[in-house]
Design a protein around this motif. Structure first.
Motif, PDB file in Angstrom:
ATOM      1  N   THR A   3       1.296  25.197   0.804  1.00 51.98           N
ATOM      2  CA  THR A   3       1.837  24.226   1.756  1.00 51.98           C
ATOM      3  C   THR A   3       1.165  24.301   3.119  1.00 51.98           C
ATOM      4  O   THR A   3       1.019  23.281   3.794  1.00 51.98           O
ATOM      5  N   HIS A   4       0.768  25.511   3.544  1.00 48.86           N
ATOM      6  CA  HIS A   4       0.117  25.661   4.842  1.00 48.86           C
ATOM      7  C   HIS A   4      -0.476  27.055   4.922  1.00 48.86           C
ATOM      8  O   HIS A   4      -0.250  27.890   4.045  1.00 48.86           O
ATOM      9  N   HIS A  21       2.274  32.801   3.734  1.00 45.74           N
ATOM     10  CA  HIS A  21       2.131  31.854   2.632  1.00 45.74           C
ATOM     11  C   HIS A  21       0.771  31.930   1.950  1.00 45.74           C
ATOM     12  O   HIS A  21       0.687  31.990   0.733  1.00 45.74           O
ATOM     13  N   ALA A  77      -4.876  22.641  -1.050  1.00 47.63           N
ATOM     14  CA  ALA A  77      -4.138  22.634   0.215  1.00 47.63           C
ATOM     15  C   ALA A  77      -4.781  21.615   1.133  1.00 47.63           C
ATOM     16  O   ALA A  77      -5.889  21.129   0.887  1.00 47.63           O
ATOM     17  N   ALA A 101       1.155  14.793  -3.005  1.00 46.88           N
ATOM     18  CA  ALA A 101       0.937  15.507  -1.749  1.00 46.88           C
ATOM     19  C   ALA A 101       1.496  14.671  -0.602  1.00 46.88           C
ATOM     20  O   ALA A 101       1.103  13.522  -0.405  1.00 46.88           O
ATOM     21  N   HIS A 124       0.537  21.214   7.484  1.00 42.58           N
ATOM     22  CA  HIS A 124       1.605  21.442   6.509  1.00 42.58           C
ATOM     23  C   HIS A 124       1.655  20.303   5.492  1.00 42.58           C
ATOM     24  O   HIS A 124       1.639  19.133   5.844  1.00 42.58           O
ATOM     25  N   ALA A 138       3.860  19.114   2.035  1.00 41.95           N
ATOM     26  CA  ALA A 138       4.938  19.274   1.068  1.00 41.95           C
ATOM     27  C   ALA A 138       4.520  18.583  -0.233  1.00 41.95           C
ATOM     28  O   ALA A 138       3.540  17.825  -0.266  1.00 41.95           O
ATOM     29  N   PHE A 139       5.275  18.843  -1.307  1.00 40.48           N
ATOM     30  CA  PHE A 139       4.902  18.304  -2.607  1.00 40.48           C
ATOM     31  C   PHE A 139       6.110  17.667  -3.278  1.00 40.48           C
ATOM     32  O   PHE A 139       7.156  18.301  -3.430  1.00 40.48           O
ATOM     33  N   SER A 141       9.431  21.724  -0.073  1.00 40.76           N
ATOM     34  CA  SER A 141       9.266  21.459   1.354  1.00 40.76           C
ATOM     35  C   SER A 141       8.535  22.547   2.125  1.00 40.76           C
ATOM     36  O   SER A 141       8.303  22.389   3.325  1.00 40.76           O
ATOM     37  N   GLY A 142       8.162  23.655   1.470  1.00 42.53           N
ATOM     38  CA  GLY A 142       7.505  24.724   2.210  1.00 42.53           C
ATOM     39  C   GLY A 142       8.373  25.206   3.352  1.00 42.53           C
ATOM     40  O   GLY A 142       9.563  25.458   3.189  1.00 42.53           O
ATOM     41  N   HIS A 193       8.634  23.310   6.172  1.00 50.64           N
ATOM     42  CA  HIS A 193       9.052  22.151   6.967  1.00 50.64           C
ATOM     43  C   HIS A 193      10.573  22.069   7.040  1.00 50.64           C
ATOM     44  O   HIS A 193      11.150  21.787   8.095  1.00 50.64           O
ATOM     45  N   THR A 250      10.804  26.891   0.668  1.00 56.68           N
ATOM     46  CA  THR A 250      10.224  28.208   0.421  1.00 56.68           C
ATOM     47  C   THR A 250      11.212  29.310   0.768  1.00 56.68           C
ATOM     48  O   THR A 250      11.288  30.330   0.086  1.00 56.68           O
TER      49      THR A 250
END
Length: 231
Positions: free
Chosen positions: A9-10, A15, A33, A76, A86, A88-89, A99-100, A102, A139
């Motif tokens: 995600t970032h 991460h 990424a 993506a 950043h 998200a998926f 959402s990682g 975020h 996450t």
């Protein structure tokens, strides 16, 4: 099951660093990424929000790209703010979002300049809210199933903090160092350096909005004033 892709995600240090060892362990799955940002360090010292300078994805993702596998499709979705890159998926089959950082399930996320940007964060939050997801998988923290109320509470918290900062400026506070002990009086003082960066992010947004002004420049040690003293 075979690991076909590794999605990051970032590039923050909590991460990205294990992506390459994981790729090796599973036989060489590609790492995907967004484009890593220029390396930045925060004035408050080392944070998990510092970037992993050694991270290099195999494939660079851009907005609305699709990654497909056996029975799943991921979109993506750029969500800058917590980090400029950043991503998200969206899991299409379940109308769900990974959402990682975020959006987190247990706390609000850190937005720490120079790479973190509060204007971008608020815009990304509105973009996620507009999609009407059924579930968000963060996450950090549990799954979020009451998505709209949760996101609105997230947004309201940020707007409330912004109003509190405006009130501190109106009361005569000009330094972030004076605002933080008041705004975060109930928070462990060990977290005040991170809180200072959050206040800075809000102030930079207020400056972009034309409601505050920094002297000589927007940074932690700056002197801040309202542009409209009648606030």
């Amino acid at each position: 099951r075979v690991v076909s892709h590794i999605l990051v995600t970032h590039t923050h240090r909590d991460h990205a660093p294990l992506a390459r060892p994981l790729a090796v362990a599973v036989g060489g799955a590609p790492i995907l990424a967004a484009q890593p940002p220029e390396r930045t360090e925060h004035a408050s010292g080392a944070l998990d929000e510092d970037d992993d300078a050694d991270f290099h994805p195999d494939e660079i993702l851009t907005e609305s790209e699709w990654i497909e596998g056996d029975g799943w499709t991921l979109e993506a979705m750029p969500t800058p703010g917590h980090a400029s890159n950043h991503m998200a998926f969206v899991l299409r089959q379940e109308n769900a979002l990974f959402s990682g950082d975020h959006i987190m399930g247990w706390s609000t996320t850190v937005v720490a300049p120079p790479d973190g940007d509060m204007t971008d964060y608020m815009n990304s939050l509105e973009a996620v809210l507009a999609r009407g997801f059924s579930t968000i998988w963060p996450t950090h923290g549990p799954a979020i199933t009451q998505v709209a109320p949760f996101l609105k509470a997230y947004r309201d918290h940020r707007l409330e903090r912004e109003a509190q900062i405006m009130a501190r400026l109106a009361s005569g506070d000009q330094l972030i160092a004076d605002m933080v002990p008041v705004l975060y009086a109930a928070v462990d003082q060990r977290l005040w350096p991170a809180a200072s960066l959050s206040v800075l992010a809000h102030l930079i947004k207020l400056e972009k909005d034309g409601r505050a002004r920094a002297s000589p420049r927007p940074e932690l040690a700056a002197t801040w004033r309202l542009t409209d003293p009648a606030f």
